[in-house]
Design a protein around this motif. Sequence first.
Motif: not given
Lengths: 388, 252
Positions: A239-244
Motif C-alpha cells: 500500500l505504501s508503494y501505491t502512494g498511500i
Amino acid sequence: MLGLNRNDFLMLLFVFVLVAAAPIFLNPFPEGSTFAQFNAGYPDLMQRFLIFGIFAIGFNILFGLTGYLSFGHAAFLGAGSYAGVWMLKLLTINVIPAIVVSTIVAGVFSLMIGYISLRRSGIYFSILTLAFAQMSFALAASVLTPITGGETGLQTTLSDPRILDGAAAGTGNIPAPSLFGLEMGHSWKVAVGDWLWTFNVGYYLCAFVLMIVFYISIRIFRSPFGMMLKAIKSNNERLSYTGISPRPYTLAAFVISGMYAGLAGGLMVSMDPLAGAERMQWTASGEVVLMTILGGVGTVVGPVLGAGIIKYFENIFSKINDGLLEQWFAFMPDGLADFMVTIVHPFVGKGWHLSLGLMFMLVVIFLPGGLVGGVTGLFRRLFRRRSH
Amino acid sequence: MTVALEVKGVNKRFGGLQALNDVNLLVDEGRIHAIIGPNGAGKSTLLNCFVGKLKPDSGTVLFNGQNLIGRLPHQINQAGVSRVFQTPEIFSDLTVLENVMIPALAHRDGIFELNALRPLRRETDIRTKAVDVLEDLGMEDKLDMTAASMSRGDKRRLEMAMGLVQEPKLLLLDEPTAGMSRADTNNTIDVLKHIGDSRGITMIIIEHDMHVVFSLADKISVLAQGTVIAEDIPQNIKGNPKVQEAYLGGAH
C-alpha cells in the motif's frame, strides 16, 4: 436505499426487525413452564446484548478490516463509562450528554493510545494495547480514586450538583437516568396468554443507537476508506508503494472503534449509573475478541451475533443448577436421571465456560469465518449445487 | 533532451558485499531505459533505492530535480514514480478491480482521505479508469475474481495495471514479463510501447528476456557487480566487448 445496495439494505432491515421484536421472540416459553429458564427477554440482559453488540461492531472495524488485534479495547469502554457517570453527576440526569461525552472522551483517549501503539504491528501492537489497558485498569483502581471511585466504583449520589436540573438533595432520593423525563428502567409489560413480554425504554434507546452505528459500520465497510483498511490487512507494505500512507488509516480505524467502545460504555452507565475499574480489565478486552471471532471476523453482522451468544451463555447457562436439571430429567428412571444430571452438570451453572469454550473451539476449527462466515458458505454451496 | 532521473554516485553495501559501487545513470524523459546484467549485479537493489525501500550509503537520486533519497515510499509514489514488482505484490484478498482501484484512488486523493461514508460504487470515474487499464491488458473478464485465485501470469498483468492506472511520470518495471507465456509477453511489449508513445511515460525496465529489452529500450545500461560497465543505444550494446565479457566470460 439509504446509500446501500440491495443485500446490505435487506440485512439492515433484518437486523432492525430482529432488534425491534427481540422482547417477543427472546421469550419463547410461557411463564412458569419448565423451559422458562431459557427466556432471555428481560430488559437487563437484552440491554447487554445490544451494548456489547455495539462494542463488538466497533471492534470489528479495527480487527476485521485492518487485522490489527487490539487487546485493550475495554479501556475505552471503561473511560466512556466514567465520563458518562460524571455527566450524570455534574450536568444532568438526562442520558444524552452522558452518551455523547463518553463517545468523545473515548475518542480522545484512543487517539493517544492508538498513536503510540500503532508504531508497531502484529503481536507487538497487541501487547502494547494490552499494556495500556492494564495500566488504565490499575490506575483507575488506585491512584485515580478521586476520579474513578477506586475499587468501589463511581456512581450517582444525593450530593451530586447536577447543574442543569438541580441537586437531588432536597427530594431525598437519587434520580434514575432518563431521557427527557422518561426513565430508562421504565417498562411496559404485556401478557398474551401465558406469555409475558417486557418492552423497556432503556432497551429501545440502545436499539435506536445500535441501528445508527450498525448502519454507519456498513457504510464504512463499503467505502473507499474501508477498502483501504482491507488492503492494509492484505498487504500493508504494498500500500505504501501505491502512494498511500497506512498509518493515518489504521489510526482512524482505531479511533472509530475506540469511540464505539466509549459509546457502549456511555449506554451501559445510562442503563445503570455505576462504573467500576474491572470494566477495563484484560478479561473484558478478551471477551470482545471472542465475540468478534465467534460471530465472524470482518463480516458486517457477525460481531452482533457473537455478542448475543456470549452474553446468553453467560446469563442463561450459568443459572442452570442441579435442582433444575433433576426437574428436567425427572421423567426418566431414577438411575438414568442421576446419570444424565452428572453428565450435563459440568457444562452448565458454574461450568458454563466449558460449553462456551467447546463451542468456540468448534467454530474456530470448523468455521474459520465464524458463524456468519459458516452460514453464508453453506448457503453458497447449496445455491451452487442447485444451479447445476 | 530533458533528464527525468539522474543517479549520481550511489553506493550500497550489505556487510561485506558492495552491492552498488558508484552507480551513475541518466534517464531521458519520455524514453524507455533498460537495465540489464547478470544475476546479482545489483539491478533490484538499485530499483529499491529509487522507491525508498533501501537507503543508499551515499549518492543522490534526482527525479525532475528533487532528491528522492530519504523520502518515504508513499511520498515517492505521490511524486509520480510507480513501481511494478518482480514477484507479484498484490492485495490477494481483494478483487482484481479493487486492486486497480486502490492505486487509482491514491493517485487522485493523495496519501490519506477520510471518505468513510462515501459508497465505493459511486466512484464511477475511478472504476471506469481501472476497467480501461484492465481492458488494455486483456483482463476485462476477470474484474470480480479474487486476486489470490489468479495464475502467475495474470498476477503479473495485474501488477502492471496497478502501475499504469496511476499515469506515473516514471514507471519502474522489475522483470515485467517473467512467468508470462510468449503471447502474453508480446502483448505486454505492445502495451508498454503504446503507453510509452501515447502518454510519454518515462520507463526504467529491468529484464532478463533480451527479446523484450531489444523490442522496447531506447537506451540500455549494463550493470555488473554493482557497477555500470556500459550505457548506450541497443545497437551498440550487442557488440560491446565489456558486456560480452560480463555475460559470457564469467564476471564472478
